[in-house]
Design a protein around this motif. Structure first.
Motif, PDB file in Angstrom:
ATOM      1  N   ALA A 187       0.706  -1.207   0.201  1.00 30.25           N
ATOM      2  CA  ALA A 187       0.044   0.138  -0.020  1.00 30.25           C
ATOM      3  C   ALA A 187       0.977   1.122  -0.046  1.00 30.25           C
ATOM      4  O   ALA A 187       0.421   2.347  -0.467  1.00 30.25           O
ATOM      5  N   ALA A 188       1.710   1.183   0.573  1.00 28.58           N
ATOM      6  CA  ALA A 188       2.858   2.426   0.794  1.00 28.58           C
ATOM      7  C   ALA A 188       3.674   2.898  -0.644  1.00 28.58           C
ATOM      8  O   ALA A 188       3.416   3.729  -1.052  1.00 28.58           O
ATOM      9  N   ARG A 189       3.622   1.769  -1.492  1.00 30.58           N
ATOM     10  CA  ARG A 189       4.259   1.593  -2.899  1.00 30.58           C
ATOM     11  C   ARG A 189       3.157   2.071  -3.818  1.00 30.58           C
ATOM     12  O   ARG A 189       3.436   3.123  -4.524  1.00 30.58           O
ATOM     13  N   LEU A 190       1.954   1.731  -3.680  1.00 30.97           N
ATOM     14  CA  LEU A 190       0.970   2.098  -4.622  1.00 30.97           C
ATOM     15  C   LEU A 190       0.163   3.208  -4.308  1.00 30.97           C
ATOM     16  O   LEU A 190      -0.128   3.932  -5.284  1.00 30.97           O
ATOM     17  N   LEU A 191       0.216   3.690  -2.856  1.00 32.82           N
ATOM     18  CA  LEU A 191      -0.637   5.047  -2.583  1.00 32.82           C
ATOM     19  C   LEU A 191       0.358   5.934  -2.145  1.00 32.82           C
ATOM     20  O   LEU A 191      -0.229   7.087  -2.050  1.00 32.82           O
ATOM     21  N   ASP A 192       1.762   5.848  -2.209  1.00 31.77           N
ATOM     22  CA  ASP A 192       2.580   6.756  -1.968  1.00 31.77           C
ATOM     23  C   ASP A 192       2.267   7.394  -0.380  1.00 31.77           C
ATOM     24  O   ASP A 192       2.293   8.556  -0.369  1.00 31.77           O
ATOM     25  N   ILE A 193       2.032   6.455   0.431  1.00 31.77           N
ATOM     26  CA  ILE A 193       1.932   6.898   1.857  1.00 31.77           C
ATOM     27  C   ILE A 193       2.825   6.193   2.828  1.00 31.77           C
ATOM     28  O   ILE A 193       3.956   5.414   2.330  1.00 31.77           O
ATOM     29  N   THR A 194       3.229   7.045   3.958  1.00 25.61           N
ATOM     30  CA  THR A 194       4.209   6.744   4.868  1.00 25.61           C
ATOM     31  C   THR A 194       4.311   5.392   5.612  1.00 25.61           C
ATOM     32  O   THR A 194       3.175   4.810   6.085  1.00 25.61           O
ATOM     33  N   LEU A 195       5.167   4.674   5.357  1.00 26.36           N
ATOM     34  CA  LEU A 195       5.420   3.381   6.222  1.00 26.36           C
ATOM     35  C   LEU A 195       6.203   3.453   7.457  1.00 26.36           C
ATOM     36  O   LEU A 195       7.139   4.252   7.312  1.00 26.36           O
ATOM     37  N   THR A 196       5.638   2.911   8.617  1.00 22.52           N
ATOM     38  CA  THR A 196       6.160   3.016   9.798  1.00 22.52           C
ATOM     39  C   THR A 196       6.379   1.589  10.646  1.00 22.52           C
ATOM     40  O   THR A 196       6.035   0.972  10.059  1.00 22.52           O
ATOM     41  N   ARG A 197       7.348   1.617  11.712  1.00 23.25           N
ATOM     42  CA  ARG A 197       7.574   0.428  12.446  1.00 23.25           C
ATOM     43  C   ARG A 197       7.205   0.715  13.916  1.00 23.25           C
ATOM     44  O   ARG A 197       7.364   1.746  14.421  1.00 23.25           O
ATOM     45  N   ARG A 198       5.997  -0.043  14.447  1.00 23.29           N
ATOM     46  CA  ARG A 198       5.719   0.299  15.634  1.00 23.29           C
ATOM     47  C   ARG A 198       5.617  -0.978  16.502  1.00 23.29           C
ATOM     48  O   ARG A 198       5.077  -1.924  16.188  1.00 23.29           O
TER      49      ARG A 198
END
Length: 863
Positions: A35-46
């Motif tokens: 989704a981060a690649r297709l939508l250009d949204i931020t990827l986080t780790r928590r």
């Protein structure tokens, strides 16, 4: 919570899961990365799970539709997992996948264009070289079935143009590769399903349950066992994505190869029916025709254009209806204008009905539905429009406009005129519809009056002039008193909060009111949600009638658009005849003519066309840019418009039976399938020669130009001979090979025509007129000069041309291009070829393939 997520994800391993957490839909691990690649949204780790960081990405819940649209356009499917339990209980909030959004099962107007449908197609690879097909649009109320030969699958997929194709995971590898190859020519999403779902008996039971019927004989579908298997898998998948049964799908339509006028992909592309050659939506034939007032009218019009019937009954009914709307047969020349005026602002009843059946409908959609039903009732009963009774089709549509009894009244009573967008926001149910809800609302709405009254009374009782009674979401209701007035606080005040310069208190009276008011708000929202769901439940009984109203409005809208186009663009009514032939007087290309009018670039030059048993092929010559391709396309467009039941751009038109329109126009390679321009040209030409018949219209534009001159000329002569002698189709054959102008001399049903041009000094003037006889020259160098070719190049070309023409006239022997080949070369297929053609390699097991090979060797030894 992660255990809950993983359990849900296990049920949707190949689908992105939007997992609701508060105000966001979260995605985890591989879903988050995609989704981060297709939508250009931020990827986080928590945090961590099993010792590994939890990879996350999220989208705000209020913007979900925008992100969904982006994913759907890229062929992805998304499972929407909502919070369905109460917050604050033991363990994680209960969550459930409410629906699955896929490219072929869209219902939301925010994800779908008003003028396009989202189709879901299921293909079942059956035995004996036969395939079953079933398809539907979830927003429509109709299911389609068909069966075809295995080698016809690509043609059917092209015609249906699905957004998503589902198939059994148990099909042969070769057949699966053929399906995957379809993605190179269309934006098609492929979805494999378990093999057990493709079972004919199961499919038949599901069909009978869906249609509420005891037999499929009423639709002549009893024997379509392969289609039954496809339908069972299709309905199962559609129900899986929507989370419920498709109660609005209540009709069935069986389609067969011999019902529709064939429009192969090349024809749709070359005639620019719905997209230009550049892939744009305008200017096309559909964009010119579509002046509909509603989205469902536009979709209906497009289906008429792309699925014209060979049988003329339906087209004749539409032509009579258009004549009545124009006033030709009713005497009311303004009928179409009156109807279109009333159609303005009409809601998309078809899609609202589908969403109502699926219980996905929104409050504002119900308001629009109620207004439209009132409008439809008045439209059907409009005595001032006599045209509605002047044609059987219009009269039937007027009757079908009658809405279900009490439906509009229920919607008007139940839903506010300007409700909130979503039920969860409240403010949806109209005042007076439910006494309990009105009482709960009154408690909340009277808060201000009560607080003002309490504040006045407490000021008088305590003598504190700056006392304030207020509310906030954290602490609820309170009485605020400044530090300097604390000595006047009565004994029944209980401290609620201490501030720097003030204290906040509550009294038993205020506490009792707080409990009542806050409880009333929650209870009002819950009551409103229950009432809305009850209204939706009550409307379920009207689904079939609402679907009928939707189709009537759409058909009426499409007919009014065709009537308006015929008058505005000066079109005539075509006439149908049983004898083969195409007779067009002063025909025009509607899109080119409209573009010329828009740009004030002059008027379109009309031309006549005559094709029949004694003159079924035209050999068309003339210069480039002279209008050969436009002339050929306009004939095909006129034939297609007549077939769909529209008036046509001509002064007169008489048509015999037409079963297909084939075109081989233009030059383009197919890099995805590693095919050169010439290979594409030959492939399309071969398909035409194999499938066209005596009732087909064939357009061949400059065939053979992609190879050497001799090869191209030889192939062009062979193709022309086959079309004339074997296929015997109505053929327009444009060429630059001047040698082919000898063709009519040896073929009785062929004639020469040319596009006229003349020279004015060193310039060329295109007259765009079709005249009898062959062209005298091609004017290629003059056209090159118009294109801005350097003078030195033009001079060199003139010199070379003169030399070539001299050489041709002095040294080259006359060759008979049209002499038939030796008899052995034209003999029919032998036993070996016949046996080989009967084999379907996709349907053979390894053992069956080996047996077939031995059988072929045995036949070969005998030969």
């Amino acid at each position: 919570m992660m255990a809950q997520y993983l359990g849900i994800k296990a049920d949707f391993p190949d689908t992105l899961v939007f997992y609701r957490m508060g105000d966001f839909y979260e995605l985890f691990w591989a879903d988050a990365e995609k989704a981060a690649r297709l939508l250009d949204i931020t990827l986080t780790r928590r945090g961590q799970s099993a010792g590994e960081p939890v990879v996350m990405a999220g989208v705000p819940f209020h913007a979900m539709e925008n992100y969904l649209a982006k994913l759907i356009r890229q062929g992805e499917s998304v499972a929407i997992c909502e919070q369905v339990g109460e917050v604050g209980g033991k363990g994680p909030v209960e969550r459930k996948v409410m629906r699955v959004v896929t490219p072929g099962t869209l219902t939301d107007s925010e994800l779908l264009s008003d003028k396009t449908e989202s189709f879901l197609l299921c293909i079942h690879q059956g035995a004996r070289n036969t395939c079953g097909l079933a398809w539907l649009s979830v927003t429509q109320g109709e299911l389609h079935l068909a069966e075809c030969a295995s080698d016809e699958v690509e043609a059917w997929v092209t015609r249906i143009a699905p957004n998503e194709l589902i198939y059994s995971a148990g099909i042969t590898t070769a057949f699966e590769q053929r399906l995957k190859a379809l993605r190179f020519t269309s934006s098609l999403s492929l979805t494999p399903r378990p093999e057990w779902q493709f079972e004919a008996a199961l499919g038949q039971r599901k069909l009978l349950d869906q249609l509420k019927a005891a037999s499929l004989s009423s639709w002549n579908a009893d024997a379509l066992t392969h289609a039954h298997a496809a339908a069972g898998a299709l309905l199962g998948y559609a129900e899986h994505t929507q989370g419920r049964a498709l109660s609005h799908v209540q009709s069935l339509r069986v389609q067969r190869n011999d019902q529709l006028i064939g429009l192969p992909l090349s024809t749709r592309r070359n005639l620019e029916l719905t997209q230009t050659l550049r892939g744009e939506d305008s200017p096309t034939l559909f964009s010119l025709l579509d002046t509909c007032m509603t989205g469902m009218g536009s979709r209906m019009l497009k289906s008429w254009l792309l699925e014209p019937l060979r049988e003329r009954g339906e087209a004749t009914q539409r032509l009579r209806a258009i004549a009545a709307l124009r006033g030709d047969s009713s005497g009311d020349a303004s009928a179409w204008q009156k109807l279109r005026e009333q159609l303005k602002g009409t809601a998309d009843v078809e899609r609202i009905t589908a969403r109502l059946a699926l219980r996905q409908v929104r409050p504002r959609e119900l308001v629009a539905l109620g207004i439209t039903l009132i409008k439809a009732e008045s439209l059907g009963a409009a005595s001032e429009i006599p045209a509605l009774q002047a044609s059987p089709l219009l009269a039937a549509l007027a009757r079908n406009l009658e809405p279900p009894a009490g439906c509009a009244e229920l919607l008007k009573r139940a839903v506010k005129e300007d409700p909130a967008a979503l039920v969860r926001d409240g403010g949806v149910i109209a005042t007076g519809f439910d006494a309990e809800l009105d009482e709960l609302r009154a408690i909340s709405e009277n808060c201000d009056a009560f607080l003002l009254d309490l504040e006045v009374r407490e000021k008088a009782r305590t003598g504190i002039a700056n006392l304030r009674v207020q509310f906030n979401k954290v602490h609820g209701f309170y009485i605020e008193i400044s530090q300097g007035q604390l000595d006047k606080v009565p004994d029944n005040y209980r401290r609620r909060q201490t501030l720097k310069n003030a204290e906040r208190f509550i009294t038993p009276e205020l506490k009792a009111f707080e409990d009542k008011a806050l409880s009333a708000q929650d209870r009002a929202l819950a009551r409103e949600k229950w009432l809305f769901e009850k209204v939706v439940d009550d409307l379920q009984q009207h689904i079939a009638c609402l679907t009928q109203v939707a189709r009537a409005i759409a058909s009426l809208d499409a007919l009014c658009a065709l009537a308006e186009r015929s008058l505005t663009l000066n079109w005539c009514a075509p006439q149908f005849r049983p004898e083969p032939g195409i007779e067009i007087t002063r025909g025009r290309h509607p899109v080119v003519e409209a573009r010329l009018a828009e740009t004030s670039a002059g008027s379109f030059i009309a031309n006549d066309t005559s094709l029949g048993p004694k003159q079924r092929m035209q050999i068309i010559t003339g210069p480039n840019m002279g209008g050969k391709s436009t002339y050929m396309r306009q004939v095909a467009v006129i034939v297609l418009l007549a077939g769909m039941g529209s008036y046509v751009p001509a002064d007169a038109c008489r048509l015999g039976p037409i079963d297909a329109i084939h075109t081989r126009i233009g030059a383009a390679d197919d890099l995805a399938n590693a095919q050169s321009t010439f290979m594409v040209e030959m492939t399309e030409a071969a398909q035409i020669l194999h499938t066209a018949g005596p009732h087909s219209l064939v357009l061949m534009d400059e065939i053979g130009r992609g190879t050497s001159t001799f090869d191209g000329l030889a192939l062009a002569s062979g193709i022309a001979s086959h079309l004339h002698n074997k296929t015997q189709a109505h053929t327009l054959f444009a060429t630059h090979y001047f040698e082919l102008t000898e063709f009519p001399a040896k073929h009785h049903a062929a004639v020469n025509v040319h596009v006229s041009a003349t020279e004015s000094g060193s310039d060329i003037v295109f007259l765009h007129e079709i005249q009898a006889g062959p062209a005298s020259r091609s004017y290629g160098i003059q056209v090159a000069r118009l294109a801005g070719m350097p003078v030195a190049v033009l001079n060199h070309a003139r010199h070379a041309l003169a030399a070539l023409e001299t050489q041709q006239t002095t040294s080259r022997e006359q060759v008979d291009l049209f002499a038939p080949p030796p008899e052995t070369a034209s003999a029919g297929p032998g036993p070996l070829e016949t046996a080989l053609a009967a084999i379907d390699p996709d349907a053979l097991s390894p053992r069956e393939a080996l047996d077939a090979l031995y059988a072929l060797k045995k036949i070969n030894r005998k030969a």
